[in-house]
Write a protein that holds these residues in place. Structure first.
Motif, PDB file in Angstrom:
ATOM      1  N   ILE A 199      11.570   2.432   0.154  1.00  0.00           N
ATOM      2  CA  ILE A 199      10.258   2.230   0.782  1.00  0.00           C
ATOM      3  C   ILE A 199      10.296   1.016   1.709  1.00  0.00           C
ATOM      4  O   ILE A 199       9.736   1.038   2.809  1.00  0.00           O
ATOM      5  N   LYS A 200      10.981  -0.040   1.293  1.00  0.00           N
ATOM      6  CA  LYS A 200      11.070  -1.237   2.134  1.00  0.00           C
ATOM      7  C   LYS A 200      11.807  -0.945   3.439  1.00  0.00           C
ATOM      8  O   LYS A 200      11.437  -1.445   4.505  1.00  0.00           O
ATOM      9  N   LYS A 201      12.851  -0.120   3.373  1.00  0.00           N
ATOM     10  CA  LYS A 201      13.594   0.198   4.593  1.00  0.00           C
ATOM     11  C   LYS A 201      12.716   0.961   5.580  1.00  0.00           C
ATOM     12  O   LYS A 201      12.774   0.726   6.794  1.00  0.00           O
ATOM     13  N   VAL A 202      11.887   1.858   5.080  1.00  0.00           N
ATOM     14  CA  VAL A 202      10.970   2.594   5.953  1.00  0.00           C
ATOM     15  C   VAL A 202       9.961   1.641   6.589  1.00  0.00           C
ATOM     16  O   VAL A 202       9.693   1.696   7.799  1.00  0.00           O
ATOM     17  N   VAL A 203       9.409   0.747   5.778  1.00  0.00           N
ATOM     18  CA  VAL A 203       8.432  -0.213   6.299  1.00  0.00           C
ATOM     19  C   VAL A 203       9.069  -1.115   7.346  1.00  0.00           C
ATOM     20  O   VAL A 203       8.480  -1.384   8.401  1.00  0.00           O
TER      21      VAL A 203
ATOM     22  N   GLY B 187       0.812  -1.208   0.000  1.00  0.00           N
ATOM     23  CA  GLY B 187       0.000   0.000   0.000  1.00  0.00           C
ATOM     24  C   GLY B 187       0.845   1.257   0.000  1.00  0.00           C
ATOM     25  O   GLY B 187       0.555   2.224  -0.722  1.00  0.00           O
ATOM     26  N   LEU B 188       1.904   1.266   0.804  1.00  0.00           N
ATOM     27  CA  LEU B 188       2.779   2.434   0.853  1.00  0.00           C
ATOM     28  C   LEU B 188       3.520   2.616  -0.467  1.00  0.00           C
ATOM     29  O   LEU B 188       3.723   3.745  -0.931  1.00  0.00           O
ATOM     30  N   GLN B 189       3.906   1.517  -1.084  1.00  0.00           N
ATOM     31  CA  GLN B 189       4.627   1.608  -2.357  1.00  0.00           C
ATOM     32  C   GLN B 189       3.726   2.172  -3.456  1.00  0.00           C
ATOM     33  O   GLN B 189       4.162   3.004  -4.260  1.00  0.00           O
ATOM     34  N   LYS B 190       2.478   1.740  -3.489  1.00  0.00           N
ATOM     35  CA  LYS B 190       1.544   2.279  -4.485  1.00  0.00           C
ATOM     36  C   LYS B 190       1.316   3.773  -4.279  1.00  0.00           C
ATOM     37  O   LYS B 190       1.169   4.533  -5.235  1.00  0.00           O
ATOM     38  N   LEU B 191       1.317   4.183  -3.018  1.00  0.00           N
ATOM     39  CA  LEU B 191       1.027   5.576  -2.706  1.00  0.00           C
ATOM     40  C   LEU B 191       2.208   6.498  -2.994  1.00  0.00           C
ATOM     41  O   LEU B 191       2.028   7.617  -3.490  1.00  0.00           O
ATOM     42  N   LEU B 192       3.426   6.047  -2.708  1.00  0.00           N
ATOM     43  CA  LEU B 192       4.580   6.946  -2.727  1.00  0.00           C
ATOM     44  C   LEU B 192       5.603   6.652  -3.811  1.00  0.00           C
ATOM     45  O   LEU B 192       6.541   7.432  -3.988  1.00  0.00           O
ATOM     46  N   TYR B 193       5.476   5.545  -4.512  1.00  0.00           N
ATOM     47  CA  TYR B 193       6.513   5.143  -5.469  1.00  0.00           C
ATOM     48  C   TYR B 193       6.825   6.248  -6.481  1.00  0.00           C
ATOM     49  O   TYR B 193       7.984   6.634  -6.680  1.00  0.00           O
ATOM     50  N   GLY B 194       5.804   6.772  -7.097  1.00  0.00           N
ATOM     51  CA  GLY B 194       6.021   7.794  -8.126  1.00  0.00           C
ATOM     52  C   GLY B 194       6.639   9.060  -7.570  1.00  0.00           C
ATOM     53  O   GLY B 194       7.557   9.637  -8.174  1.00  0.00           O
ATOM     54  N   ASP B 195       6.157   9.514  -6.410  1.00  0.00           N
ATOM     55  CA  ASP B 195       6.681  10.750  -5.820  1.00  0.00           C
ATOM     56  C   ASP B 195       8.144  10.594  -5.408  1.00  0.00           C
ATOM     57  O   ASP B 195       8.970  11.487  -5.645  1.00  0.00           O
ATOM     58  N   VAL B 196       8.481   9.472  -4.757  1.00  0.00           N
ATOM     59  CA  VAL B 196       9.863   9.258  -4.313  1.00  0.00           C
ATOM     60  C   VAL B 196      10.802   9.175  -5.510  1.00  0.00           C
ATOM     61  O   VAL B 196      11.891   9.767  -5.521  1.00  0.00           O
ATOM     62  N   LYS B 197      10.386   8.467  -6.531  1.00  0.00           N
ATOM     63  CA  LYS B 197      11.230   8.302  -7.712  1.00  0.00           C
ATOM     64  C   LYS B 197      11.474   9.626  -8.419  1.00  0.00           C
ATOM     65  O   LYS B 197      12.602   9.938  -8.834  1.00  0.00           O
ATOM     66  N   ALA B 198      10.425  10.439  -8.538  1.00  0.00           N
ATOM     67  CA  ALA B 198      10.562  11.715  -9.243  1.00  0.00           C
ATOM     68  C   ALA B 198      11.304  12.751  -8.400  1.00  0.00           C
ATOM     69  O   ALA B 198      12.134  13.510  -8.912  1.00  0.00           O
ATOM     70  N   THR B 199      11.033  12.784  -7.101  1.00  0.00           N
ATOM     71  CA  THR B 199      11.637  13.803  -6.241  1.00  0.00           C
ATOM     72  C   THR B 199      13.143  13.625  -6.113  1.00  0.00           C
ATOM     73  O   THR B 199      13.906  14.594  -6.165  1.00  0.00           O
ATOM     74  N   PHE B 200      13.588  12.389  -5.947  1.00  0.00           N
ATOM     75  CA  PHE B 200      15.003  12.142  -5.694  1.00  0.00           C
ATOM     76  C   PHE B 200      15.754  11.614  -6.910  1.00  0.00           C
ATOM     77  O   PHE B 200      16.954  11.345  -6.827  1.00  0.00           O
ATOM     78  N   GLY B 201      15.065  11.461  -8.029  1.00  0.00           N
ATOM     79  CA  GLY B 201      15.727  11.015  -9.244  1.00  0.00           C
ATOM     80  C   GLY B 201      16.272   9.604  -9.161  1.00  0.00           C
ATOM     81  O   GLY B 201      17.333   9.304  -9.724  1.00  0.00           O
ATOM     82  N   LEU B 202      15.560   8.730  -8.467  1.00  0.00           N
ATOM     83  CA  LEU B 202      16.018   7.357  -8.299  1.00  0.00           C
ATOM     84  C   LEU B 202      15.476   6.471  -9.410  1.00  0.00           C
ATOM     85  O   LEU B 202      14.426   6.746  -9.991  1.00  0.00           O
ATOM     86  N   SER B 203      16.190   5.389  -9.671  1.00  0.00           N
ATOM     87  CA  SER B 203      15.673   4.386 -10.594  1.00  0.00           C
ATOM     88  C   SER B 203      14.707   3.473  -9.846  1.00  0.00           C
ATOM     89  O   SER B 203      14.476   3.635  -8.640  1.00  0.00           O
ATOM     90  N   ALA B 204      14.160   2.497 -10.540  1.00  0.00           N
ATOM     91  CA  ALA B 204      13.059   1.712  -9.978  1.00  0.00           C
ATOM     92  C   ALA B 204      13.466   0.925  -8.733  1.00  0.00           C
ATOM     93  O   ALA B 204      12.822   1.025  -7.678  1.00  0.00           O
TER      94      ALA B 204
END
Length: 353
Positions: free
Chosen positions: A39-43, A15-32
């Motif tokens: 996200i897994k480390k936070v969980v 659920g957290l990945q669906k919610l934040l995946y796009g924002d985290v990837k775009a904000t920090f310029g990370l790959s997939a």
């Protein structure tokens, strides 16, 4: 995304990945893959916090520590351990190099080293995640190795081990691994801690942290040496290892105030863990038995009485007169108790009717 079990919140990774995946990837310029790992480390961090709360490790729900831990977001230190999967960190064991993903691009050909036996295990049995850790200005990689354990052989007898504070691991063979040197070292460390705590400066706090880690490493080294020697002896003679089951001893034993620090720093649990895993690796049978009255029972006639142990170091049976070092006698009782218990451990399970 969130659920409550036992009064403690837990996160749903999907659920957290669906919610934040796009924002985290775009904000920090990370790959997939790095985005998923973040996200897994936070969980994982919040899951650990919830587990601690349910287990009562943070105190009751009204305690200051509980409210502070549950009412504040989890903070991640820059120097904290960073887990990597095989996509973000790959090992080239033939050249002893690794390739690590970073936010500035992938670093290739980073060399590593280690002890010969560690490098052999790494090349043959490494599996799963690896953790990148910084300690004392140096970088370390912690890798998980799944080493196959040989089947434990049928022991011809057992070595009884009586774990203690003054004598760390007296055995039924009469070997005595004394803990006086470790106790003196820890007493010296306690005095140094008290001196540094009185200063109440940042420099003293840093030195306290370094000293605590050094003390822990020293105790671990001593336990490794003792457990390795006991397991080697058992393997060479075809015997198993028996120890007392000491879980919850802190709640069962009432101590004077000046003894509490000694018990809390007593490394008996770690010694038991070292004995257990080294025995499994060597194919040596390992068993824990009830510790009740092992220091008061006479292995000769079976008479059990508190008077059988007139002093801490001496055992003398009031019925048959058998005498000897108290800790060695306790080790013999552990061995004898294990001989009886082993019959039930290895008893075949009856077929269902």
């Amino acid at each position: 995304m969130c659920s409550a079990r036992g009064g403690s919140p837990s996160l749903d990774r999907n659920g957290l990945q669906k919610l934040l995946y796009g924002d985290v990837k775009a904000t920090f310029g990370l790959s997939a893959q790095p985005t998923v790992r973040v996200i897994k480390k936070v969980v994982d961090a919040y899951s650990t916090l919830a587990t601690q709360a349910r287990a009562g490790l943070l105190g009751n729900t009204t305690s200051r520590r509980y409210r502070k831990a549950m009412g504040s977001p989890v903070a991640f230190r820059p120097e904290a351990a960073q887990p990597f999967d095989d996509r973000c960190l790959s090992w080239q064991t033939d050249t002893r190099t690794v390739s690590i993903w970073t936010v500035d691009g992938r670093m290739r050909g980073v060399r590593y080293t280690g002890a010969a036996d560690q490098l052999k295990l790494l090349a043959e049995y490494r599996k799963g995640e690896s953790d990148l850790v910084q300690r004392g200005g140096k970088w370390f990689l912690f890798a998980t190795c799944e080493v196959p354990e040989p089947e434990a052989s049928e022991p011809v007898d057992f070595i009884g081990v009586d774990r203690g504070i003054v004598n760390l691991a007296p055995t039924s063979d009469g070997m005595n691994y004394q803990g006086r040197g470790l106790a003196r070292y820890r007493s010296w460390c306690a005095r140094k801690r008290a001196e540094l705590q009185k200063r109440q400066t940042r420099s003293a706090t840093r030195r306290l942290s370094r000293r605590a880690k050094k003390e822990h490493r020293h105790a671990t080294h001593v336990n490794h040496k003792i457990s390795k020697e006991i397991v080697s002896n058992a393997q060479r003679t075809g015997r198993g290892i028996a120890v007392e089951e000491l879980g919850g001893i802190g709640e069962r034993v009432r101590l004077r105030r000046n003894q509490r620090g000694t018990l809390s720093s007593w490394p008996f649990h770690q010694l038991g863990q070292h004995l257990a895993y080294k025995a499994r690796q060597a194919g040596v049978a390992f068993l824990e038995v009830d510790a009740a009255y092992t220091s008061q029972r006479c292995p000769g006639c079976g008479h059990t009485a508190k008077a059988n142990r007139p002093t801490r170091d001496r055992f003398c049976c009031r019925r048959c007169g058998l005498a000897g070092p108290a800790d060695v006698v306790a080790g013999v009782n552990v061995r004898d108790r294990t001989r009886s218990a082993w019959v039930f451990v290895t008893m075949p399970v009856p077929a269902p009717a």
